[in-house]
Design an enzyme around this catalytic site. Structure first.
Site, PDB file in Angstrom:
ATOM      1  N   LYS A 274       0.851  -1.195   0.000  1.00  0.00           N
ATOM      2  CA  LYS A 274       0.000   0.000   0.000  1.00  0.00           C
ATOM      3  C   LYS A 274       0.884   1.241   0.000  1.00  0.00           C
ATOM      4  O   LYS A 274       1.915   1.262   0.664  1.00  0.00           O
ATOM      5  CB  LYS A 274      -0.866   0.046   1.270  1.00  0.00           C
ATOM      6  CG  LYS A 274      -2.009  -0.940   1.302  1.00  0.00           C
ATOM      7  CD  LYS A 274      -2.805  -0.769   2.597  1.00  0.00           C
ATOM      8  CE  LYS A 274      -3.825  -1.882   2.764  1.00  0.00           C
ATOM      9  NZ  LYS A 274      -4.929  -1.832   1.799  1.00  0.00           N
ATOM     10  N   ARG A 348      -9.699 -12.048   2.145  1.00  0.00           N
ATOM     11  CA  ARG A 348     -10.501 -13.147   1.615  1.00  0.00           C
ATOM     12  C   ARG A 348      -9.742 -14.473   1.678  1.00  0.00           C
ATOM     13  O   ARG A 348     -10.354 -15.534   1.753  1.00  0.00           O
ATOM     14  CB  ARG A 348     -10.961 -12.812   0.180  1.00  0.00           C
ATOM     15  CG  ARG A 348      -9.869 -12.635  -0.813  1.00  0.00           C
ATOM     16  CD  ARG A 348     -10.325 -11.903  -2.072  1.00  0.00           C
ATOM     17  NE  ARG A 348     -10.488 -10.462  -1.841  1.00  0.00           N
ATOM     18  CZ  ARG A 348     -10.927  -9.594  -2.745  1.00  0.00           C
ATOM     19  NH1 ARG A 348     -11.268 -10.004  -3.950  1.00  0.00           N
ATOM     20  NH2 ARG A 348     -11.030  -8.313  -2.450  1.00  0.00           N
TER      21      ARG A 348
END
Ligand code: BES
Ligand code: MN
Ligand code: ZN
Length: 501
Positions: A274, A348
Site C-alpha cells: 500500500k 478473503r
C-alpha cells in the site's frame, strides 16, 4: 473502567458532580425530556428558559452546563441535546448517543447521575450502555487520551418501580459495553504489540477467565492441516499466523452459530504494498476478529441458550523475502487453489481457510465479519456496514437486527455475473482478484465459494465503520468503534429466543 449502577433516588437529592438531563428541539423551541422533572422544579419550572438563554437548542450532541440552584445537591446540570422531539418517545439510539456525549463531556469528574428518559427497561439499558461506551478511553500508551480520567461513576436514574428489571438491564449493558470496549482496545493496540501470537494469547486468557473452550493452531499445526490461505498471507511476516477457535456451548441450545473474523493484525498490502496514506490505520484490519471474539464472550456472559463458536483468522500481511508474490498459487484449506494476483486482497484468503474450517462443524449459520474492501467504504461511507448473504432472508434479518441494536447497515447483493472475473485464472480454480467495479461484492462472491453447499452464510464488511478517524460523536470515540458487536450479540440472542436461526 467507569462504575455503573441504577438508582431510583430523586435527582434533587443526589450528591454528584453533575446531573445530566435531556433537551430536545420542539416546534416552538427547546423542550425538556422526561427525567428532567425534578431538576426543572429546582429551577422553579424555568429550566428550559434558562437553557434557551444560554443558547441551547436541543440539537443532537449539543451540551450546555448550568450551575445548580439551591434545591439540587449536584454541583451542576449538564443538558444534552437529543435532536427533534419525538411523540412516540425518544429512540433508543438517541438515548445511547446522548448518554455517550454526556459521559465524554464529563471526563475528569468523579460522579454523575444520568436523569435521561429511562422508563422502560430498554431505555435504562440504552442510557447505561451509551454512558459506558462514551466514557471509554484507551490509556495503554498515553496515560489517558485527553489528559482527563474517564468519569468515575455513573448512576442511571429511573422512576421504574421495583427496580429488578432495571438492574438486569444495567447488567446487560455492562456486559455489552465491556465487551465492546474490549474490541476497541484490541483495535487500538499498536500493531507492534498486537500480532497473531499475542492476540491468540489474549483469546486464551479470556477463554480461561470466562469458561470458553479455546483452541489455537500455530504455524506448525496450520502447515500440517494445509491452511494455505493463512500461511500464504502470514508468510512474509516475522510474526507467524494463528487460527483461534473459541467455543461457547449451552446445554439447551437448539442452534449453533459460527462467527468468523478477519484478523489481519497489520495490513501493509504485502508485496502489492500500500502507498503512504493508505497504511496508517491498517492496525484496524483485525476489527472483525475482535468483534467475533467480543461477541462470543458476551454470549457466554449473558448465558444465551445458543452455541456460538468464534473463529479468529489471524495473520500479519507484510512484504519480505518469504512473502507471497503476486503470481503465486495457494492451496487453501479444503483443497481449492487460488492464484494470488494482488497480495493486498489478503482478507478473503485468510477468511476462506477459516470459513471452510468452520463449515466442517456443520453450524446452522456462518457469519463472517471483516474490514474487507475499500470499495465498501466508497459505497456506504464510514458509518454503515454492508451485509451480503447466500440467503436473502438472513441478509435482511441481519440488517433489521443491526437497526434494532442501533447499528447502521445496508443489504448488498451478490450478483452472479460478477463471479466470472475471479474464475479466469488459467492455472488455478480461482484468483483473488476479479472485476474492479463492485469490488466489495466481488470479495463477497469469493468468500461464497468456500461456504459448504446448503449452509446459510452472511458476510459483514465493516471496512467503513471499524475505525473512526473524525471527531468523536455520540458514544463513538476516535479509533476502534466495536462496530457489529451489538449486531452479533443481538443476532445470537434472537436465535436463542426463537430456537431457530
Ligand atoms: N484491509 C483492506 C480493506 C480496507 C480498506 C479496510 C479501508 C479498512 C479501510 C483490504 O485488505 C484491502 O486492501 N482491500 C483491497 C482489495 C483490492 C486489492 C482488491 C482494496 O479494497 O483496495
Ligand atoms: Mn489488504
Ligand atoms: Zn486487509
Amino acid at each position: 473502567m467507569t462504575a455503573l449502577s441504577v438508582s431510583t433516588s430523586s435527582a434533587a437529592s443526589l450528591r454528584a458532580d453533575a446531573l445530566v438531563i435531556g433537551v430536545a428541539k420542539g416546534p416552538k423551541g427547546i423542550v425538556l425530556a422526561p427525567g428532567a422533572e425534578a431538576v426543572n422544579e429546582a429551577f422553579d419550572g424555568k429550566l428550559a428558559e434558562v437553557l434557551g438563554t444560554l443558547g441551547a437548542t436541543g440539537a443532537e450532541g449539543e451540551t450546555v452546563k448550568v450551575p445548580s440552584p439551591a434545591g439540587l445537591k449536584a454541583a451542576f446540570v449538564l443538558a444534552v441535546g437529543l435532536g427533534e422531539t419525538a411523540d412516540a418517545g425518544y429512540g433508543l439510539e438517541a438515548l445511547r448517543r446522548a448518554a455517550g456525549v454526556a459521559a465524554r463531556v464529563l471526563a475528569g469528574t468523579k460522579k454523575a447521575a444520568l436523569a435521561l428518559p429511562a422508563e422502560s427497561a430498554e431505555e435504562v439499558e440504552a442510557v447505561a450502555l451509551g454512558g459506558l461506551l462514551g466514557s471509554y478511553a484507551f490509556g495503554t500508551y498515553k496515560g489517558n487520551g485527553n489528559g482527563k480520567e474517564p468519569v468515575g461513576e455513573l448512576l442511571v436514574l429511573t422512576a421504574r418501580k421495583g427496580s429488578k428489571d432495571a438492574k438486569a438491564a444495567v447488567e446487560r449493558a455492562v456486559v455489552i459495553g465491556e465487551e465492546m470496549n474490549r474490541a476497541r482496545d484490541l483495535v487500538n493496540t499498536a500493531p507492534n504489540d498486537l500480532n497473531p501470537k499475542s492476540f491468540a494469547a489474549i483469546a486464551q486468557a479470556a477463554g480461561k477467565e470466562h469458561g470458553l473452550k479455546v483452541e489455537v493452531l500455530d504455524e506448525k499445526a496450520l502447515t500440517k492441516g494445509g491452511y494455505g490461505g493463512l500461511l500464504g498471507v502470514g508468510g512474509g511476516s516475522a510474526n507467524p499466523p494463528r487460527l483461534v477457535k473459541l467455543a461457547y456451548t449451552h446445554p439447551k441450545a437448539k442452534v449453533s452459530l459460527a462467527f468468523v473474523g478477519k484478523g489481519i493484525t497489520y495490513d501493509s498490502g504485502g508485496i502489492s504494498l500500500k502507498p503512504a496514506g493508505h497504511n496508517e490505520t491498517m492496525k484496524c484490519d483485525m476489527a472483525g476478529a475482535a468483534a467475533v471474539f467480543a461477541a462470543v464472550v458476551a454470549a457466554k456472559r449473558l448465558g444465551l441458550a445458543v452455541n456460538v463458536t468464534a473463529w479468529l483468522a489471524l495473520a500479519e500481511n507484510m512484504p519480505s523475502g518469504s512473502a507471497t508474490r503476486p503470481g503465486d498459487v495457494l492451496r487453501m484449506y479444503g483443497g481449492k487453489t487460488v492464484e494470488v494476483l494482488n497480495t493486498d486482497a489478503e482478507g478473503r484468503l485468510v477468511l476462506a481457510d477459516a470459513i471452510v474450517r468452520a463449515g466442517e462443524e456443520n453450524p446452522d449459520v456462518i457469519v463472517d465479519v471483516a474490514t474487507l474492501t475499500g470499495a465498501m467504504v466508497l459505497a456506504l461511507g464510514n458509518r454503515t456496514f454492508g451485509v451480503m448473504s447466500n440467503n436473502d432472508e438472513l441478509r435482511d434479518s441481519l440488517h433489521t437486527i443491526a437497526g434494532e441494536a442501533g447499528e447502521q447497515s445496508w443489504p448488498m447483493p451478490l450478483p452472479a455475473d460478477l463471479r466470472k472475473g475471479m474464475t479466469e485464472s488459467t492455472i488455478a480454480d480461482l484468483s483473488n482478484m476479479g472485476e474492479r467495479m463492485g469490488g466489495g461484492l466481488v470479495a463477497g462472491l469469493f468468500l461464497k465459494e468456500f461456504v459448504t453447499e446448503g449452509t446459510d452464510w452472511a458476510h459483514i464488511d465493516i471496512a467503513g465503520p471499524a475505525f473512526h478517524e473524525g471527531a468523536p460523536y455520540g458514544y463513538t470515540p476516535k479509533g476502534g468503534t466495536a462496530t457489529s458487536v451489538r449486531t452479533l450479540i443481538r443476532y445470537a440472542e434472537k436465535t436463542a429466543e426463537n430456537g431457530k436461526a
